[in-house]
Structures are given as structure tokens and as C-alpha cells.
Design a protein around this motif. Sequence first.
Motif, mmCIF file in Angstrom:
data_model
loop_
_atom_site.group_PDB
_atom_site.id
_atom_site.type_symbol
_atom_site.label_atom_id
_atom_site.label_comp_id
_atom_site.label_asym_id
_atom_site.label_seq_id
_atom_site.Cartn_x
_atom_site.Cartn_y
_atom_site.Cartn_z
ATOM 1 N N HIS A 151 -15.222 23.317 -1.717
ATOM 2 C CA HIS A 151 -15.677 22.248 -1.899
ATOM 3 C C HIS A 151 -17.021 21.863 -1.308
ATOM 4 N N HIS A 156 -20.149 7.956 -5.667
ATOM 5 C CA HIS A 156 -19.050 7.101 -4.616
ATOM 6 C C HIS A 156 -20.611 8.370 -3.460
ATOM 7 N N ARG A 180 0.802 -1.054 0.077
ATOM 8 C CA ARG A 180 -0.017 -0.309 0.246
ATOM 9 C C ARG A 180 0.830 1.625 0.001
ATOM 10 N N VAL A 184 -12.850 7.665 -7.861
ATOM 11 C CA VAL A 184 -14.269 7.204 -7.485
ATOM 12 C C VAL A 184 -15.578 7.897 -8.444
ATOM 13 N N THR A 193 -8.683 10.153 -0.525
ATOM 14 C CA THR A 193 -7.747 9.692 -0.018
ATOM 15 C C THR A 193 -7.763 8.155 -0.130
ATOM 16 N N GLY A 194 -7.056 7.325 -0.462
ATOM 17 C CA GLY A 194 -6.112 6.022 0.080
ATOM 18 C C GLY A 194 -5.008 5.785 0.948
ATOM 19 N N ARG A 195 -4.435 6.510 0.654
ATOM 20 C CA ARG A 195 -3.417 6.515 1.957
ATOM 21 C C ARG A 195 -2.520 7.872 1.914
ATOM 22 N N ASP A 221 -3.872 16.815 3.292
ATOM 23 C CA ASP A 221 -5.219 16.226 2.676
ATOM 24 C C ASP A 221 -5.668 16.265 2.281
ATOM 25 N N GLU A 222 -6.292 18.186 2.176
ATOM 26 C CA GLU A 222 -7.351 19.040 1.242
ATOM 27 C C GLU A 222 -5.817 19.317 0.457
ATOM 28 N N ARG A 233 -6.208 3.538 -11.178
ATOM 29 C CA ARG A 233 -7.678 4.257 -10.560
ATOM 30 C C ARG A 233 -6.275 4.318 -9.264
ATOM 31 N N ARG A 234 -4.869 4.277 -9.067
ATOM 32 C CA ARG A 234 -4.186 5.057 -7.816
ATOM 33 C C ARG A 234 -3.293 6.379 -8.363
ATOM 34 N N TYR A 282 -21.962 18.911 -10.187
ATOM 35 C CA TYR A 282 -21.080 19.408 -9.934
ATOM 36 C C TYR A 282 -19.430 18.832 -10.612
ATOM 37 N N GLU A 283 -19.861 17.756 -11.411
ATOM 38 C CA GLU A 283 -19.002 17.210 -11.601
ATOM 39 C C GLU A 283 -18.582 18.682 -13.387
ATOM 40 N N SER A 289 -7.161 17.730 -7.740
ATOM 41 C CA SER A 289 -8.701 16.485 -8.832
ATOM 42 C C SER A 289 -9.204 18.376 -9.188
ATOM 43 N N TRP A 290 -9.240 19.545 -9.126
ATOM 44 C CA TRP A 290 -9.177 19.883 -9.708
ATOM 45 C C TRP A 290 -9.006 20.570 -11.247
ATOM 46 N N VAL A 298 -7.230 7.662 -4.817
ATOM 47 C CA VAL A 298 -8.459 6.619 -5.572
ATOM 48 C C VAL A 298 -9.278 7.586 -6.491
HETATM 49 C C1 3VV Z 1 -17.057 15.283 -9.624
HETATM 50 C C2 3VV Z 1 -15.815 16.231 -9.375
HETATM 51 C C3 3VV Z 1 -14.950 15.944 -10.619
HETATM 52 C C4 3VV Z 1 -13.824 16.978 -9.903
HETATM 53 C C5 3VV Z 1 -14.014 18.084 -9.458
HETATM 54 C C6 3VV Z 1 -12.649 18.181 -8.565
HETATM 55 C C7 3VV Z 1 -13.415 19.397 -7.444
HETATM 56 C C8 3VV Z 1 -12.377 19.806 -6.200
HETATM 57 C C9 3VV Z 1 -13.005 18.275 -5.352
HETATM 58 C C10 3VV Z 1 -12.733 18.733 -3.732
HETATM 59 C C11 3VV Z 1 -11.378 18.416 -3.713
HETATM 60 C C12 3VV Z 1 -11.119 17.940 -2.848
HETATM 61 C C13 3VV Z 1 -10.359 17.983 -1.400
HETATM 62 C C14 3VV Z 1 -10.714 17.331 0.146
HETATM 63 C C15 3VV Z 1 -9.801 16.188 0.045
HETATM 64 C C16 3VV Z 1 -9.749 15.222 1.041
HETATM 65 C C17 3VV Z 1 -9.946 14.197 0.593
HETATM 66 C C18 3VV Z 1 -10.650 12.668 1.640
HETATM 67 O O1 3VV Z 1 -10.533 12.871 2.698
HETATM 68 S S1 3VV Z 1 -11.206 11.340 0.509
HETATM 69 C C19 3VV Z 1 -12.195 10.761 2.823
HETATM 70 C C20 3VV Z 1 -11.100 9.588 3.108
HETATM 71 N N1 3VV Z 1 -11.078 8.508 2.361
HETATM 72 C C21 3VV Z 1 -11.788 7.810 2.078
HETATM 73 O O2 3VV Z 1 -12.820 7.947 2.731
HETATM 74 C C22 3VV Z 1 -11.962 6.895 1.489
HETATM 75 C C23 3VV Z 1 -12.010 5.194 2.221
HETATM 76 N N2 3VV Z 1 -12.381 4.133 1.123
HETATM 77 C C24 3VV Z 1 -12.547 3.710 0.095
HETATM 78 O O3 3VV Z 1 -14.035 4.751 -0.339
HETATM 79 C C25 3VV Z 1 -12.162 2.735 -0.450
HETATM 80 O O4 3VV Z 1 -11.553 1.862 0.064
HETATM 81 C C26 3VV Z 1 -11.527 2.385 -2.048
HETATM 82 C C27 3VV Z 1 -12.808 3.708 -2.974
HETATM 83 C C28 3VV Z 1 -9.996 3.752 -1.653
HETATM 84 C C29 3VV Z 1 -11.583 2.511 -2.338
HETATM 85 O O5 3VV Z 1 -11.910 0.912 -3.025
HETATM 86 P P1 3VV Z 1 -13.107 0.135 -4.247
HETATM 87 O O6 3VV Z 1 -13.437 -0.929 -3.972
HETATM 88 O O7 3VV Z 1 -13.216 1.672 -4.926
HETATM 89 O O8 3VV Z 1 -11.834 -0.264 -5.341
HETATM 90 P P2 3VV Z 1 -10.546 -0.741 -4.933
HETATM 91 O O9 3VV Z 1 -10.342 -2.362 -5.794
HETATM 92 O O10 3VV Z 1 -10.795 -1.740 -2.790
HETATM 93 O O11 3VV Z 1 -9.260 -0.635 -4.681
HETATM 94 C C30 3VV Z 1 -8.830 0.328 -6.062
HETATM 95 C C31 3VV Z 1 -7.562 0.509 -6.120
HETATM 96 O O12 3VV Z 1 -6.794 1.155 -4.851
HETATM 97 C C32 3VV Z 1 -6.053 1.249 -4.655
HETATM 98 N N3 3VV Z 1 -6.399 0.805 -3.205
HETATM 99 C C33 3VV Z 1 -7.138 0.817 -2.299
HETATM 100 N N4 3VV Z 1 -7.018 1.074 -1.256
HETATM 101 C C34 3VV Z 1 -5.674 1.786 -1.242
HETATM 102 C C35 3VV Z 1 -4.488 2.454 -0.143
HETATM 103 N N5 3VV Z 1 -4.897 2.602 1.201
HETATM 104 N N6 3VV Z 1 -3.136 2.594 -0.684
HETATM 105 C C36 3VV Z 1 -2.850 1.723 -1.526
HETATM 106 N N7 3VV Z 1 -3.924 1.953 -2.811
HETATM 107 C C37 3VV Z 1 -5.243 1.298 -2.278
HETATM 108 C C38 3VV Z 1 -5.848 -1.214 -4.958
HETATM 109 O O13 3VV Z 1 -4.891 -1.300 -4.641
HETATM 110 C C39 3VV Z 1 -6.770 -0.593 -6.049
HETATM 111 O O14 3VV Z 1 -6.107 -0.757 -7.382
HETATM 112 P P3 3VV Z 1 -5.437 -1.946 -8.169
HETATM 113 O O15 3VV Z 1 -6.722 -0.299 -9.145
HETATM 114 O O16 3VV Z 1 -5.725 -2.788 -7.689
HETATM 115 O O17 3VV Z 1 -4.013 -1.672 -9.057
#
Ligand code: 3VV
Length: 184
Positions: free
Chosen positions: A34, A164, A7, A160, A104-106, A88-89, A133-134, A180-181, A95-96, A158
Amino acid sequence: MIEPPTRSATPQRELEPPERHPEAPAPGTVLPSHYENCVACGPSHPTGLRLVSTAGPEVSISGEFTVTADHQGAPGLAHGGVLALALDETLGGLSWLLRRPMVTGRLETDYIRPVPVGTTLFLTARCLGFAGRRMYAKAVGRLGPEGSVALRASAVFVVVPPEHFVEHGTDMTTEQVHDYEVNP
Ligand SMILES: CCCCCCCC/C=C\CCCCCCCC(=O)SCCNC(=O)CCNC(=O)[C@H](O)C(C)(C)COP(=O)(O)OP(=O)(O)OC[C@H]1O[C@@H](n2cnc3c(N)ncnc32)[C@H](O)[C@@H]1OP(=O)(O)O
């Protein structure tokens, strides 16, 4: 025993280079919050960081916020979790420029210097590229615009689907997410 997949936030293979979206805000553009109640950037959050981000060149972003008494861990010093929030923010704000929803995954953080209350922390984040997707990225936090480095982070976000946030969050409909998109 089978080893779990790594990871690490250090990429394990060559990355696809990041592409700034053609409709990304121009470098120097101050980005809006956002979400008004976001603990990191929301102007309506009573004790949040009120972090303000600005689009940078290529796929990079800068951010700044001033540490207040609401952000303390030890007396007079910023809490490490709050500093991780700021990183993190800033990283998430990439993503903008990519126009792809990500979570965030990690988040790996090095705390290099203490950050006293009253400090304005200057953060920068840069996208390194993608592996499927990473999204891999790095960030730095400085005590002043050209000041000493207090924080370093490496992260994996990651990509999404927009759904999501409808499925797991509250108060967001599919229509709002798609609006939003188009017009974040
Ligand atoms: C529509 C808008 C258009 C854009 C406009 C943008 C405007 C700007 C907007 C906004 C700015 C944002 C500012 C905010 C910033 C704050 C961000 C946060 O704090 S986010 C909250 C905290 N994070 C969570 O809550 C995640 C919780 N986890 C999950 O939901 C899942 O575990 C998720 C989605 C991460 C993965 O789940 P799966 O089921 O979709 O997929 P799987 O198969 O498990 O993983 C996909 C790939 O990612 C890797 N992966 C997953 N978790 C990982 C990890 N912890 N570390 C490393 N890799 C990881 C995996 O190994 C896999 O890789 P392989 O495709 O096989 O190559």
C-alpha cells in the motif's frame, strides 16, 4: 471513580457481520504494497519486513515474511515489536477486502513460541465484524504453512475518513487519497 470504557479487543456485544466488498480482490490475489516505504510491506524500505499479503476467502487475508538479522531482539530471535508489526500489517490488510480505511486502535498479542532468524512466518487474519466504527479481528502466526502457532493477536481497528491520512500524515493530498479510494 468512573471506570473508563473498555478497550478490550474481545467484542462486548454482538457484532454486525463483515461483508466482503463486491470489488474486493479475488481470493488468491497477491496484494500490492500500500506504500513503497512502509516498514512492513514496502519494497523500497531497506530493512523492512517486505511482508507479502494474499487475499483469502470471506474477509480473511494471509501474509508471509522471512525474519532476517535486521529484525532481531535477542541474538538470533525476532523482536516482539517486529512480530507485532507483522500482525498489525496483516490485520490492517483486511481493509483491502472491506474497502474501508482503518487504523489500529488496539492490538493484543500473545507470544507463544520464539521465532528464530531465518524463519518464514505465515500469518492469517480474519475479520470478526463491526460495532459502529470499530472493526474486530483476529490473527495467527505460524512457523511454516502448517507449522506450530507462534503468535496470536486480537485487534480493534477504527474506521477513519480518508482525510485522516492527509491531516496527520505527510506528502498526501486529498486528491491522492480519493484516487487511492477508487483505485488502491
Ligand atoms: C481509502 C482506502 C480504501 C480502502 C483500500 C484499502 C487498501 C489497503 C490499504 C492499506 C492496508 C493497511 C495496512 C497498514 C496496517 C497498519 C495500520 C496501522 O498501524 S495504523 C497506525 C497506528 N494507529 C494509529 O495511528 C491510530 C491513532 N489513533 C487515532 O487516530 C484515534 O484515536 C482513532 C482514529 C483511533 C479514534 O479517534 P476518533 O476521534 O476518530 O474517534 P473516537 O470517538 O475516539 O473512537 C471511535 C470509536 O473507536 C473506539 N476506539 C478508539 N480507540 C480505541 C482503542 N484503542 N481500542 C478500542 N476501541 C477504540 C472508540 O471507543 C469509539 O467507539 P464508539 O464509536 O464510541 O463505539
